[in-house]
Design a protein around this motif. Structure first.
Motif, PDB file in Angstrom:
ATOM      1  N   LEU A   3       0.602  -1.354  -0.163  1.00 47.05           N
ATOM      2  CA  LEU A   3      -0.212   0.181  -0.037  1.00 47.05           C
ATOM      3  C   LEU A   3       0.667   1.327  -0.052  1.00 47.05           C
ATOM      4  CD1 LEU A   3      -2.597  -1.049   2.140  1.00 47.05           C
ATOM      5  CD2 LEU A   3      -2.671  -0.989  -0.508  1.00 47.05           C
ATOM      6  N   THR A   4       2.128   1.199   0.233  1.00 46.14           N
ATOM      7  CA  THR A   4       2.839   2.420  -0.160  1.00 46.14           C
ATOM      8  C   THR A   4       4.175   1.758  -0.842  1.00 46.14           C
ATOM      9  OG1 THR A   4       3.955   4.123   1.239  1.00 46.14           O
ATOM     10  CG2 THR A   4       4.148   2.059   2.704  1.00 46.14           C
ATOM     11  N   ASP A   5       4.930   3.173  -1.661  1.00 44.81           N
ATOM     12  CA  ASP A   5       5.971   2.175  -2.189  1.00 44.81           C
ATOM     13  C   ASP A   5       6.083   1.456  -3.059  1.00 44.81           C
ATOM     14  OD1 ASP A   5       9.109   2.686  -2.771  1.00 44.81           O
ATOM     15  OD2 ASP A   5      10.145   1.354  -1.483  1.00 44.81           O
ATOM     16  N   ASP A   6       4.758   1.427  -4.040  1.00 43.75           N
ATOM     17  CA  ASP A   6       4.772   0.515  -4.932  1.00 43.75           C
ATOM     18  C   ASP A   6       4.555   1.120  -6.359  1.00 43.75           C
ATOM     19  OD1 ASP A   6       4.744  -2.220  -3.942  1.00 43.75           O
ATOM     20  OD2 ASP A   6       2.687  -2.002  -3.146  1.00 43.75           O
ATOM     21  N   THR A   7       4.547   0.696  -7.124  1.00 43.90           N
ATOM     22  CA  THR A   7       4.197   0.994  -8.650  1.00 43.90           C
ATOM     23  C   THR A   7       3.169   0.326  -9.247  1.00 43.90           C
ATOM     24  OG1 THR A   7       6.786   1.843  -9.163  1.00 43.90           O
ATOM     25  CG2 THR A   7       5.112   1.474 -11.100  1.00 43.90           C
ATOM     26  N   THR A  23      -6.093   7.710  -7.201  1.00 45.61           N
ATOM     27  CA  THR A  23      -5.661   8.650  -6.117  1.00 45.61           C
ATOM     28  C   THR A  23      -5.158   8.208  -4.000  1.00 45.61           C
ATOM     29  OG1 THR A  23      -7.932  10.317  -6.990  1.00 45.61           O
ATOM     30  CG2 THR A  23      -6.711  10.818  -4.837  1.00 45.61           C
ATOM     31  N   ALA A  24      -6.518   7.919  -4.312  1.00 45.90           N
ATOM     32  CA  ALA A  24      -5.879   6.781  -2.879  1.00 45.90           C
ATOM     33  C   ALA A  24      -4.415   7.180  -2.210  1.00 45.90           C
ATOM     34  CB  ALA A  24      -6.954   6.445  -1.946  1.00 45.90           C
ATOM     35  N   LEU A  25      -3.886   5.697  -3.352  1.00 43.67           N
ATOM     36  CA  LEU A  25      -3.243   4.779  -3.769  1.00 43.67           C
ATOM     37  C   LEU A  25      -2.128   6.108  -3.579  1.00 43.67           C
ATOM     38  CD1 LEU A  25      -3.780   2.195  -5.910  1.00 43.67           C
ATOM     39  CD2 LEU A  25      -3.150   2.208  -2.800  1.00 43.67           C
ATOM     40  N   HIS A  26      -1.957   6.881  -4.608  1.00 39.00           N
ATOM     41  CA  HIS A  26      -1.220   7.779  -5.566  1.00 39.00           C
ATOM     42  C   HIS A  26      -0.631   8.674  -3.791  1.00 39.00           C
ATOM     43  CE1 HIS A  26       0.740  11.018  -7.425  1.00 39.00           C
ATOM     44  NE2 HIS A  26       0.398  12.285  -6.407  1.00 39.00           N
ATOM     45  N   ARG A  27      -2.111   9.157  -3.168  1.00 41.28           N
ATOM     46  CA  ARG A  27      -1.651  10.054  -1.869  1.00 41.28           C
ATOM     47  C   ARG A  27      -1.116   9.335  -0.721  1.00 41.28           C
ATOM     48  NH1 ARG A  27      -7.926  12.346  -1.657  1.00 41.28           N
ATOM     49  NH2 ARG A  27      -7.203  14.000  -2.828  1.00 41.28           N
ATOM     50  N   ALA A  28      -0.850   7.768  -0.694  1.00 43.36           N
ATOM     51  CA  ALA A  28       0.290   6.842   0.655  1.00 43.36           C
ATOM     52  C   ALA A  28       0.683   6.253  -0.215  1.00 43.36           C
ATOM     53  CB  ALA A  28      -0.994   5.701  -0.053  1.00 43.36           C
ATOM     54  N   GLY A  29       1.687   7.399  -1.115  1.00 38.67           N
ATOM     55  CA  GLY A  29       2.651   7.121  -1.762  1.00 38.67           C
ATOM     56  C   GLY A  29       3.741   6.413  -2.280  1.00 38.67           C
ATOM     57  N   ASN A  30       2.709   6.067  -3.732  1.00 40.98           N
ATOM     58  CA  ASN A  30       2.678   4.923  -4.260  1.00 40.98           C
ATOM     59  C   ASN A  30       2.909   5.776  -5.785  1.00 40.98           C
ATOM     60  OD1 ASN A  30       2.013   2.540  -3.873  1.00 40.98           O
ATOM     61  ND2 ASN A  30       0.572   3.361  -2.913  1.00 40.98           N
ATOM     62  N   ARG A  31       4.186   5.023  -6.994  1.00 41.87           N
ATOM     63  CA  ARG A  31       3.879   5.724  -8.207  1.00 41.87           C
ATOM     64  C   ARG A  31       3.018   4.873  -8.737  1.00 41.87           C
ATOM     65  NH1 ARG A  31       8.022   4.952  -5.625  1.00 41.87           N
ATOM     66  NH2 ARG A  31       8.211   2.205  -6.290  1.00 41.87           N
ATOM     67  N   VAL A  32       1.973   6.045  -9.511  1.00 43.65           N
ATOM     68  CA  VAL A  32       0.266   5.429  -9.886  1.00 43.65           C
ATOM     69  C   VAL A  32       0.747   5.463 -11.768  1.00 43.65           C
ATOM     70  CG1 VAL A  32      -1.478   5.373  -9.384  1.00 43.65           C
ATOM     71  CG2 VAL A  32      -0.911   5.181  -7.668  1.00 43.65           C
ATOM     72  N   VAL A  33       0.192   4.811 -12.186  1.00 44.78           N
ATOM     73  CA  VAL A  33      -0.180   4.942 -13.485  1.00 44.78           C
ATOM     74  C   VAL A  33      -2.001   4.766 -13.956  1.00 44.78           C
ATOM     75  CG1 VAL A  33       0.324   3.692 -15.770  1.00 44.78           C
ATOM     76  CG2 VAL A  33       1.943   4.086 -13.716  1.00 44.78           C
ATOM     77  N   ILE A  34      -2.745   5.255 -14.571  1.00 41.42           N
ATOM     78  CA  ILE A  34      -4.070   4.831 -14.614  1.00 41.42           C
ATOM     79  C   ILE A  34      -4.105   4.595 -16.104  1.00 41.42           C
ATOM     80  CG2 ILE A  34      -4.833   5.968 -12.550  1.00 41.42           C
ATOM     81  CD1 ILE A  34      -5.530   8.681 -14.472  1.00 41.42           C
ATOM     82  N   ALA A  35      -5.085   4.014 -16.863  1.00 45.08           N
ATOM     83  CA  ALA A  35      -5.748   3.506 -18.227  1.00 45.08           C
ATOM     84  C   ALA A  35      -6.913   3.993 -18.243  1.00 45.08           C
ATOM     85  CB  ALA A  35      -4.645   2.518 -18.798  1.00 45.08           C
ATOM     86  N   GLY A  36      -7.000   4.230 -19.050  1.00 40.73           N
ATOM     87  CA  GLY A  36      -8.077   3.624 -19.814  1.00 40.73           C
ATOM     88  C   GLY A  36      -8.763   4.354 -21.068  1.00 40.73           C
ATOM     89  N   ARG A  37      -9.617   4.076 -21.651  1.00 39.76           N
ATOM     90  CA  ARG A  37     -10.896   4.333 -22.889  1.00 39.76           C
ATOM     91  C   ARG A  37     -10.276   6.361 -23.227  1.00 39.76           C
ATOM     92  NH1 ARG A  37     -16.200   1.936 -24.302  1.00 39.76           N
ATOM     93  NH2 ARG A  37     -16.097   2.655 -22.373  1.00 39.76           N
ATOM     94  N   ARG A  38     -10.585   6.466 -22.049  1.00 36.64           N
ATOM     95  CA  ARG A  38     -11.020   8.443 -22.701  1.00 36.64           C
ATOM     96  C   ARG A  38      -9.963   9.472 -22.160  1.00 36.64           C
ATOM     97  NH1 ARG A  38     -15.274   9.369 -18.446  1.00 36.64           N
ATOM     98  NH2 ARG A  38     -15.016  11.510 -19.338  1.00 36.64           N
ATOM     99  N   ARG A  39      -9.072  10.077 -23.268  1.00 34.40           N
ATOM    100  CA  ARG A  39      -7.944  10.104 -22.284  1.00 34.40           C
ATOM    101  C   ARG A  39      -8.306  11.482 -21.802  1.00 34.40           C
ATOM    102  NH1 ARG A  39      -2.188   9.808 -23.225  1.00 34.40           N
ATOM    103  NH2 ARG A  39      -1.436  11.246 -22.423  1.00 34.40           N
TER     104      ARG A  39
END
Length: 250
Positions: A3-7, A23-39
């Motif tokens: 839950l922290t320091d993950d990618t 959002t929650a994982l980013h705030r917890a100190g993770n490197r977050v990549v999001i993906a989806g259809r709607r840029r």
């Protein structure tokens, strides 16, 4: 999953549960990549959270999934968590079926996540610690008749998650299922059967932190459906979920 320091890669990250988790994982100190259809939706989430990265991908297109997976691994070689969250949930009338809807739901909700998992599994298995988190649905345990294909895909993803967990049990990859209850994404008031996005995300992540070895993370509002069969109350719960469906005796 610490839950922290993950990618972490979160699909369907442009709105709803996906955006809330990202959002929650980013705030917890993770490197977050999001993906989806709607840029545009992805860009809006990423702009609010400096350091978050976003990519457009159509999970219903196997070629797009392969290209996307290769790009993510190339740019984020330390990726160690995949959150399969993307999904669509249309109502359907099966007396007048639309095959295009059936194909789109199956491709987006089931085939796409399975293909993405397969493409990323070598990278995840190479990490010292890793996790695959499949966001299914409480409706995969007790279906809503008006959303038959959606519920079928979520039930199938639940089954796949169990098999994946079994096959990866001796690896560094944890396999976690999160079956949400009704989650209100547009500010509707919470009730006994549903939660707002923030409340759902907060409770799910708190359960993950408190029970790090659990394979299923079920928030309180989802237990009524998820545990219906084990309580011996499946028929009653099904009738409550589908009040307009006539009950028939086999």
């Amino acid at each position: 999953m610490h839950l922290t320091d993950d990618t972490i890669l979160v699909t369907g990250g442009g709105s709803g549960i996906g955006a809330g988790l990202a959002t929650a994982l980013h705030r917890a100190g993770n490197r977050v990549v999001i993906a989806g259809r709607r840029r545009d939706a992805l860009d809006a989430v990423a702009r609010e959270h400096p350091g978050m990265t976003c990519y457009a991908v159509d999970l219903a297109d196997p070629a797009s999934v392969r290209t996307f997976a290769a790009e993510v691994v190339d740019r984020h070689p330390d990726l160690n968590v995949l959150v399969n969250n993307a999904g669509i949930m249309p109502f359907e009338d099966l007396t007048d079926p639309r095959t295009d809807v059936i194909q789109a739901v199956c491709a987006t909700n089931l085939v796409g996540p399975l293909l993405l998992t397969a493409e990323l599994l070598p990278t995840l298995r190479a990490a010292p610690r890793a996790a695959i988190v499949n966001v299914t649905s409480a409706l995969g345990f007790v279906p809503m008749a008006r959303m038959p294909t959606y519920c079928a895909t979520k039930a199938a993803l639940h089954s796949y998650t169990q098999s994946l967990r079994s096959q990866l049990r001796r690896t560094s990859v944890r396999v976690i299922e999160i079956p949400p209850p009704r989650v209100y994404t547009r500010g509707e008031p919470e009730d006994a059967d549903g939660l707002g996005v923030a409340s759902f995300v907060d409770e799910a992540l708190a359960l993950m932190a408190a029970h790090p070895s659990d394979g299923e993370i079920v928030v309180a509002a989802a237990r009524h459906l998820c545990d219906a069969a084990s309580r011996g109350e499946y028929d009653e719960v099904y009738a409550a979920v589908n009040p307009d469906v006539e009950r028939t005796t086999p």
